[in-house]
Design an enzyme around this catalytic site. Structure first.
Site, PDB file in Angstrom:
ATOM      1  N   ASP A  42       0.810  -1.153   0.216  1.00 46.21           N
ATOM      2  CA  ASP A  42       0.120  -0.022  -0.003  1.00 46.21           C
ATOM      3  C   ASP A  42       0.652   0.858  -0.244  1.00 46.21           C
ATOM      4  O   ASP A  42       1.426   1.500   0.650  1.00 46.21           O
ATOM      5  CB  ASP A  42      -0.781  -0.120   1.469  1.00 46.21           C
ATOM      6  CG  ASP A  42      -1.630   1.249   1.720  1.00 46.21           C
ATOM      7  OD1 ASP A  42      -1.675   1.613   0.051  1.00 46.21           O
ATOM      8  OD2 ASP A  42      -2.155   1.751   2.634  1.00 46.21           O
ATOM      9  N   SER A  90      -0.532   3.775   2.713  1.00 47.74           N
ATOM     10  CA  SER A  90       0.477   3.908   4.483  1.00 47.74           C
ATOM     11  C   SER A  90       1.507   3.274   4.197  1.00 47.74           C
ATOM     12  O   SER A  90       2.166   3.245   3.447  1.00 47.74           O
ATOM     13  CB  SER A  90      -0.864   2.772   4.913  1.00 47.74           C
ATOM     14  OG  SER A  90      -0.304   2.072   4.765  1.00 47.74           O
ATOM     15  N   ASN A 138       3.010   1.607   7.423  1.00 49.43           N
ATOM     16  CA  ASN A 138       3.574   0.947   8.590  1.00 49.43           C
ATOM     17  C   ASN A 138       3.335  -0.470   7.919  1.00 49.43           C
ATOM     18  O   ASN A 138       2.155  -0.649   6.898  1.00 49.43           O
ATOM     19  CB  ASN A 138       2.754   0.973   9.699  1.00 49.43           C
ATOM     20  CG  ASN A 138       2.980   2.032  11.055  1.00 49.43           C
ATOM     21  OD1 ASN A 138       2.264   3.243  10.407  1.00 49.43           O
ATOM     22  ND2 ASN A 138       3.788   2.059  11.283  1.00 49.43           N
ATOM     23  N   TRP A 155       1.023  -4.334   9.386  1.00 46.24           N
ATOM     24  CA  TRP A 155       0.733  -5.199   9.801  1.00 46.24           C
ATOM     25  C   TRP A 155       0.251  -5.976   9.767  1.00 46.24           C
ATOM     26  O   TRP A 155      -0.149  -6.146   8.776  1.00 46.24           O
ATOM     27  CB  TRP A 155      -0.220  -4.167  11.090  1.00 46.24           C
ATOM     28  CG  TRP A 155      -1.025  -3.415   9.837  1.00 46.24           C
ATOM     29  CD1 TRP A 155      -1.378  -2.750   9.557  1.00 46.24           C
ATOM     30  CD2 TRP A 155      -2.427  -5.134   9.439  1.00 46.24           C
ATOM     31  NE1 TRP A 155      -2.659  -2.295   8.620  1.00 46.24           N
ATOM     32  CE2 TRP A 155      -3.839  -3.918   8.895  1.00 46.24           C
ATOM     33  CE3 TRP A 155      -2.826  -5.697  10.180  1.00 46.24           C
ATOM     34  CZ2 TRP A 155      -4.461  -4.153   8.450  1.00 46.24           C
ATOM     35  CZ3 TRP A 155      -4.632  -6.199   9.755  1.00 46.24           C
ATOM     36  CH2 TRP A 155      -5.277  -5.059   9.166  1.00 46.24           C
ATOM     37  N   TYR A 164      -7.900   3.949   8.591  1.00 49.04           N
ATOM     38  CA  TYR A 164      -7.285   4.009   7.124  1.00 49.04           C
ATOM     39  C   TYR A 164      -8.483   4.335   6.635  1.00 49.04           C
ATOM     40  O   TYR A 164      -9.387   4.548   7.484  1.00 49.04           O
ATOM     41  CB  TYR A 164      -7.703   2.750   6.444  1.00 49.04           C
ATOM     42  CG  TYR A 164      -6.627   1.993   6.709  1.00 49.04           C
ATOM     43  CD1 TYR A 164      -4.815   2.348   6.432  1.00 49.04           C
ATOM     44  CD2 TYR A 164      -5.610   0.976   7.759  1.00 49.04           C
ATOM     45  CE1 TYR A 164      -3.797   1.282   6.705  1.00 49.04           C
ATOM     46  CE2 TYR A 164      -4.843   0.122   8.121  1.00 49.04           C
ATOM     47  CZ  TYR A 164      -3.753   0.607   7.828  1.00 49.04           C
ATOM     48  OH  TYR A 164      -2.293   0.035   7.791  1.00 49.04           O
ATOM     49  N   ASP A 202      -2.084   5.514  -5.247  1.00 51.18           N
ATOM     50  CA  ASP A 202      -1.962   4.663  -4.215  1.00 51.18           C
ATOM     51  C   ASP A 202      -2.920   3.742  -4.766  1.00 51.18           C
ATOM     52  O   ASP A 202      -3.936   3.073  -5.320  1.00 51.18           O
ATOM     53  CB  ASP A 202      -3.225   4.864  -3.549  1.00 51.18           C
ATOM     54  CG  ASP A 202      -3.921   4.771  -2.126  1.00 51.18           C
ATOM     55  OD1 ASP A 202      -3.210   3.625  -2.153  1.00 51.18           O
ATOM     56  OD2 ASP A 202      -5.118   5.045  -1.342  1.00 51.18           O
ATOM     57  N   THR A 206      -5.686   1.215  -2.841  1.00 49.74           N
ATOM     58  CA  THR A 206      -7.419   1.310  -3.036  1.00 49.74           C
ATOM     59  C   THR A 206      -7.718   1.522  -4.457  1.00 49.74           C
ATOM     60  O   THR A 206      -6.978   1.423  -5.715  1.00 49.74           O
ATOM     61  CB  THR A 206      -7.757   2.438  -2.970  1.00 49.74           C
ATOM     62  OG1 THR A 206      -9.491   2.366  -2.880  1.00 49.74           O
ATOM     63  CG2 THR A 206      -7.504   3.695  -3.441  1.00 49.74           C
TER      64      THR A 206
END
Length: 322
Positions: free
Chosen positions: A96, A99, A101, A103, A143, A281, A284
């Site tokens: 992505d 963003s 991070n 996870w 998000y 992006d 999405t």
């Protein structure tokens, strides 16, 4: 952007100079090396590398360029594999650019999928990793689709075949309820952010920045080739020139947070935005923007709203869209 890459190269240069001093080698003038770093940063972002000192050139071209297979779920979600821990535990993540991070869900995570939907989510088990290090600080990120919560940890992360990043700070998610049905029905387990450090929570160095700093990748470049109802690829450390014809047009960033660029105009039918900005992006499949602008775009194209606040167009009307 140029300044960020220059900072990477300066740190690499400092490490190289220290190694050379330890070997009683001759060290070039520091100010000259800084100029070389700036020149290299500028050139790398434009898809070429200048001819500079042999030692620095060799240092910059260490590392590899490898591909991650990017799976395509209905042309709406694009995800690939990442490995965390020793021995590695595999996860499907959305790579992505919106963003920063990394996870994944941990064992006993709440609202993290069900076994009868795509076989359930893969979940990280820290007790099975010999390279795991606890951190414990809180992780809470919002998000566009909702919130996820958990805590930070450190472990080894492997991209593609064997691009191994050590000591990577990532989040173990305990509750992904904020992501709702989109996450439950999705094919991915977590998210690997490819944005800049300015967006990274918890002071976490991004996975790709660590890959650059640790000399894992050949160049500070990654490139997507997204499939159309089929597999694509994400190249780390360069790009695959077999995927396109002609020359690449390099677009400068207007901000090194998201991959943000200036846009001269967006027009459709009677709508015209004028000069604005936007982000590239990969997380999405939607066109998003200010409500008023999206409403005008929808009106001009004949799109209709749904209960989720999204606009869709009847596929039978595609040929008549302005």
């Amino acid at each position: 952007d140029h300044e960020m890459v220059a900072a990477h190269l300066k740190r690499e240069r400092d490490a190289l100079l220290l190694a050379l001093k330890e070997k009683d080698a001759k060290v070039a003038d520091v100010e000259s090396d800084i100029e070389i770093s700036k020149l290299a940063a500028s050139a790398v972002l434009r898809g070429s590398q200048p001819k500079f000192g042999d030692q620095m050139e060799e240092f910059l071209t260490e590392g590899k360029a490898e591909n991650v297979i990017i799976k395509d779920y209905s042309n709406a979600q694009y995800y690939g594999e990442v490995e965390i821990g020793t021995p590695p535990q595999k996860f499907a993540v959305v790579y992505d650019t919106g963003s920063s991070n990394l996870w994944v869900p941990k064992i006993n995570c709440q609202n993290c999928g069900y076994w009868f939907i795509h076989g359930g989510k893969s979940k990280f088990d820290s007790s099975k990793s010999s390279s795991y290090q606890a951190d414990g600080s809180d992780f809470h990120i919002t998000y566009g689709s909702g919130d996820v919560e958990g805590f930070f940890s450190f472990d080894t992360v492997t991209l593609a075949q064997d691009l191994q990043i050590t000591g990577q700070k990532f989040a173990e998610v305990q509750d992904a309820g904020g992501l709702g049905i989109g996450y439950m029905m999705g094919q991915f387990d977590g998210i690997l952010g490819l944005g800049f450090e300015t967006l990274s929570l918890g002071g976490a160095t991004t996975v790709f920045k660590n890959a650059i700093d640790q000399g894992v990748v050949n160049q500070p470049v990654f490139a997507f080739d997204l499939g159309d109802e089929g597999d694509g690829e994400l190249t780390f450390g360069g790009y695959d020139d077999s995927k396109f014809k002609g020359d690449i047009s390099w677009i400068p960033l207007s901000a090194a947070t998201y991959w943000q660029i200036d846009i001269e105009n967006i027009s459709l039918g009677s709508f015209s935005s004028g000069a604005t900005s936007g982000i590239v992006d990969s997380g999405t499949s939607l066109i998003t923007g200010p409500s008023s602008a999206i409403l005008q775009l929808a009106t001009s194209s004949g799109a209709m709203p749904n209960i989720m606040g999204e606009y869709t167009i009847d596929c039978g009307k595609v040929d008549s869209i302005p």
